[in-house]
Design a protein around this motif. Structure first.
Motif, short mmCIF file in Angstrom:
data_model
loop_
_atom_site.label_atom_id
_atom_site.label_comp_id
_atom_site.label_asym_id
_atom_site.label_seq_id
_atom_site.Cartn_x
_atom_site.Cartn_y
_atom_site.Cartn_z
N THR A 266 -16.17 9.37 8.93
CA THR A 266 -16.54 9.21 7.52
C THR A 266 -15.34 9.49 6.61
N ASN A 267 -15.45 8.91 5.41
CA ASN A 267 -14.50 9.19 4.32
C ASN A 267 -13.04 8.94 4.71
N VAL A 268 -12.77 7.72 5.15
CA VAL A 268 -11.38 7.29 5.33
C VAL A 268 -11.01 6.38 4.17
N MET A 269 -9.71 6.24 3.91
CA MET A 269 -9.30 5.56 2.69
C MET A 269 -7.97 4.84 2.89
N LEU A 270 -7.85 3.68 2.23
CA LEU A 270 -6.60 2.94 2.14
C LEU A 270 -6.17 2.91 0.67
N ILE A 271 -4.86 3.05 0.43
CA ILE A 271 -4.31 3.05 -0.93
C ILE A 271 -3.31 1.91 -1.05
N CYS A 272 -3.47 1.12 -2.11
CA CYS A 272 -2.58 0.00 -2.37
C CYS A 272 -1.53 0.46 -3.39
N GLN A 273 -0.33 0.71 -2.91
CA GLN A 273 0.76 1.15 -3.78
C GLN A 273 1.59 -0.05 -4.21
N ALA A 274 1.87 -0.14 -5.52
CA ALA A 274 2.60 -1.30 -6.06
C ALA A 274 3.62 -0.83 -7.08
N SER A 275 4.82 -1.42 -6.99
CA SER A 275 5.88 -1.21 -7.96
C SER A 275 6.20 -2.56 -8.59
N ALA A 276 6.23 -2.59 -9.93
CA ALA A 276 6.44 -3.88 -10.61
C ALA A 276 6.95 -3.65 -12.02
#
Length: 531
Positions: A266-276
């Motif tokens: 339970t409670n796993v997460m993916l993070i989308c990191q972006a530099s622009a």
């Protein structure tokens, strides 16, 4: 002469330094003997009044007839601006400075004909020549350079560009309306080249512009770049700091996957990191199939999985968009089988082994206690490990207080001797027979054989043994007064080697199966030792 002076003036204005001016004057004066003394350079701002000094240093043997001041602009013809002859009045011919020029003395001193110019202008800059007409050496002259100064307005700006492979202008620097022309340089860590151009400004000023060109990348965004302007009106160079502005599409990376997604987690997460640059306008999550599982929640740039199941065994895609473009990144989640529950076999085995060890320890303790108890109970019966063993011989009947037994003659051992002596066998010493507990006995001769008669040890002696129990101590305490003998006479002592285990089989003081008749009518024990 005029062309050469013009060429020297052009070179000096480029160098903007007093050394060049002095060198030019020395070159000119070298041809004329340097008898005319002038200031090599005069600096002025617009609106000021300047003095141009001139003197003939040594007029011995020379006749000065006339002096003339000549103005020679950077570009243009020479013009007389002031003339003095002793026989005539002063004259100020038509020139750019007419009405603003005059001799400092009235009448002028022919040997020191200095002039002044008021309300100078930027166009007044140039060469001013003080020339003497003499006899017999001819004309002599000296040159002063008037340098007009104007403090420039310096500025620098950044050009916003898009990352690419071709060189473009990323920064500009300008020094406007200065006199003389400013010098511009660049200080930065990025690789590029600068180009500098100059153009005339208002009122004879100069504007200098420099541009910095490079092929910008996303990594160059925000880096420092400085424009440095040097000018004669400044005490030190002025540095103008800016930061590069490079626009580029988003650079996207998905983080948070640990390669350990198993069913039920339970409670796993993916993070989308972006530099622009500029900042992203949208962040979108999706899968390769286009549909997100029901157990997934989207919060900004985060993809949260409430509970891992087979539905999240897919490839997740994150798309980020800004004004320049759209970029995406993806990651494939591999759902594993749930880990096996930890078996209780290890715990049970540990408990069993611990119990067995505890039982063994308790058994060993009990065995040790039993062994010690048995040894204490056996006391003097020779079953222990003590080096000192005590033997007590004799029957249960009490002897008479005079220490003699009845029934037997003096020459034999009779059954009436109920008090056998107590002997101590010291196994730790060299064997010399049976030792006595005390030295109060006398050797006797019984039946023609020498016998050793030992006195009975006291209860205190018996209590010294570590192998006697409390019951035996009490028994000997009771017998201490009645059975203590210092000497023994009568029958020979008998050493009973086997303790009487069964008192019911006793005949007198000996076992019934242990007695044997002798020729002299006596009865002795088979196991007794006679000494």
């Amino acid at each position: 002469m005029a062309r050469r002076d013009a060429r020297n003036w052009s070179d000096c204005t480029k160098m903007i330094g007093p050394l060049c001016l002095i060198a030019s004057i020395f070159m000119i004066h070298g041809t004329s003997g340097q008898q005319v003394k002038v200031e090599p350079e005069v600096l002025s701002y617009p609106g000021q009044t300047i003095n141009l000094r001139c003197a003939f240093t040594d007029a011995t043997g020379i006749r000065l007839t006339m002096v003339t001041w000549i103005y020679e602009p950077k570009e243009g013809k020479r013009k007389n601006i002031a003339v003095y002859h002793p026989d005539f009045d002063t004259s100020y011919p038509k020139s750019p400075v007419k009405g603003r020029v005059s001799f400092t003395q009235s009448p002028p001193d022919l040997a020191n004909p200095s002039i002044q110019i008021s309300d100078v202008r930027m166009t007044d800059e140039g060469k001013y020549i003080c020339e003497f007409a003499t006899y017999p050496i001819g004309n002599e002259q000296g040159i002063t350079y008037l340098v007009m100064l104007a403090k420039p307005q310096n500025s620098a700006s950044i050009v916003t560009v898009v990352a690419g492979s071709k060189p473009v202008v990323v920064a500009r620097c300008e020094s406007a309306d200065g006199r003389p022309a400013a010098q511009i340089s660049w200080v930065t860590t990025v690789n590029g080249n600068a180009t500098t151009v100059s153009k005339p400004g208002a009122d004879n000023t100069v504007t200098v512009t420099s541009e910095y060109r490079m092929a910008p990348t996303a990594a160059d965004n925000g880096k420092d770049i400085s424009c440095v302007v040097a000018h004669r009106t400044q005490v030190k160079p002025e540095s103008l700091l800016n930061k590069l502005a490079v626009q580029y599409p988003p650079q996207v990376t998905i983080v948070g996957y640990d390669n350990n997604w198993y069913v039920g987690r339970t409670n796993v997460m993916l993070i989308c990191q972006a530099s622009a640059n500029p900042v992203p306008t949208s962040v979108n999550w999706k899968t390769m199939s286009g549909v997100l599982p029901d157990t997934v929640q989207i919060v900004g740039n985060e993809l949260r999985v409430l509970k891992v199941d087979d539905a999240v065994n897919t490839t997740f895609v994150c798309e980020v968009t800004n004004r320049i473009g759209t970029t995406r990144d993806q990651i494939t989640a591999m759902v594993r089988e749930p880990p096996q529950n930890p078996s209780n076999a290890g715990v049970v085995a540990g408990a069993v082994i611990g119990s067995l060890l505890l039982l063994l320890l308790v058994g060993a303790l009990i065995a040790a206690l039993v062994t010690v108890s048995r040894r204490q109970k056996q006391g003097y019966r020779a079953n222990g490990g003590s080096d000192m063993k005590t033997r007590m011989f004799g029957g249960g009947k009490k002897a008479s207080k005079n220490g003699t037994g009845g029934g037997a003659g003096s020459g034999g051992v009779g059954s009436g001797n109920n008090n056998g002596p107590i002997y101590v066998c010291n196994e730790g010493s060299s064997y010399q027979g049976l030792g006595e507990k005390n030295n109060h006995h006398q050797p006797l001769t019984i039946g023609g054989r020498p016998e050793v008669v030992a006195a009975t040890p006291t209860a205190q002696d018996i209590l010294l043994s570590n192998e006697l129990d409390d019951a035996e101590r009490r028994k000997f305490d009771e017998l201490e007064e009645d059975e203590r003998y210092d000497q023994f006479s009568g029958g020979a002592p008998i050493l009973q080697l086997r303790p009487p285990h069964d008192q019911d089989d006793m005949i007198g003081d000996y076992l019934d199966d242990d007695m044997e008749s002798q020729r002299d009518g006596s009865v002795i024990s088979r196991t007794a030792v006679y000494v």
